[in-house]
Design a protein around this motif. Structure first.
Motif, short mmCIF file in Angstrom:
data_model
loop_
_atom_site.label_atom_id
_atom_site.label_comp_id
_atom_site.label_asym_id
_atom_site.label_seq_id
_atom_site.Cartn_x
_atom_site.Cartn_y
_atom_site.Cartn_z
N PRO A 268 0.84 -1.21 0.00
CA PRO A 268 0.00 0.00 0.00
C PRO A 268 0.87 1.25 0.00
O PRO A 268 2.02 1.24 0.47
N TYR A 269 0.32 2.33 -0.51
CA TYR A 269 1.02 3.62 -0.45
C TYR A 269 1.11 4.10 0.99
O TYR A 269 0.27 3.76 1.82
N ILE B 173 9.19 -0.18 5.13
CA ILE B 173 8.81 1.10 4.52
C ILE B 173 9.83 1.41 3.44
O ILE B 173 11.03 1.39 3.68
N LYS B 174 9.32 1.67 2.24
CA LYS B 174 10.18 1.92 1.09
C LYS B 174 9.65 3.15 0.35
O LYS B 174 8.70 3.05 -0.40
N GLY B 175 10.23 4.28 0.61
CA GLY B 175 9.82 5.49 -0.11
C GLY B 175 8.36 5.83 0.11
O GLY B 175 7.96 6.14 1.22
N ASP B 176 7.58 5.70 -0.94
CA ASP B 176 6.17 6.10 -0.84
C ASP B 176 5.22 4.92 -0.62
O ASP B 176 4.02 5.05 -0.79
#
Length: 91
Positions: free
Chosen positions: A34-35, A59-62
């Motif tokens: 999910p974003y 958590i990876k960027g966006d």
């Protein structure tokens, strides 16, 4: 969380997902991405299933990545009713 609540969340938010082998669980699992702006709604959805250790995610960027099998099993949800076996969504 009920199966219907999770199904509606996945349909509404449309996170990328796919079936993939989870080395830690030693079985096929669904990885969703999910974003980051969906984090709060996802957290509220699964918060009753969190023990003191919480739920692992990356958590990876966006976006963030979460394995779904343990979550579904905790809530007594048939994962294949949410994510078609062998299926994927966009990644």
């Amino acid at each position: 969380m009920t199966e219907l609540e999770l199904y509606k969340w996945v349909q509404e938010k449309s996170p990328e997902w796919r079936w993939q082998y989870n080395d830690e669980a030693k079985q096929d699992d669904v990885l969703i991405l999910p974003y980051s702006f969906h984090f709060e709604s996802f957290s509220k959805l699964v918060e009753k299933g969190c023990d003191e250790e919480g739920i692992e995610c990356r958590i990876k960027g966006d976006y963030f990545a979460v394995w779904m099998l343990d979550i579904c099993e905790y809530f007594d949800i048939n994962i294949e009713n949410i994510f078609s076996k062998g299926g994927y969504n966009d990644f």
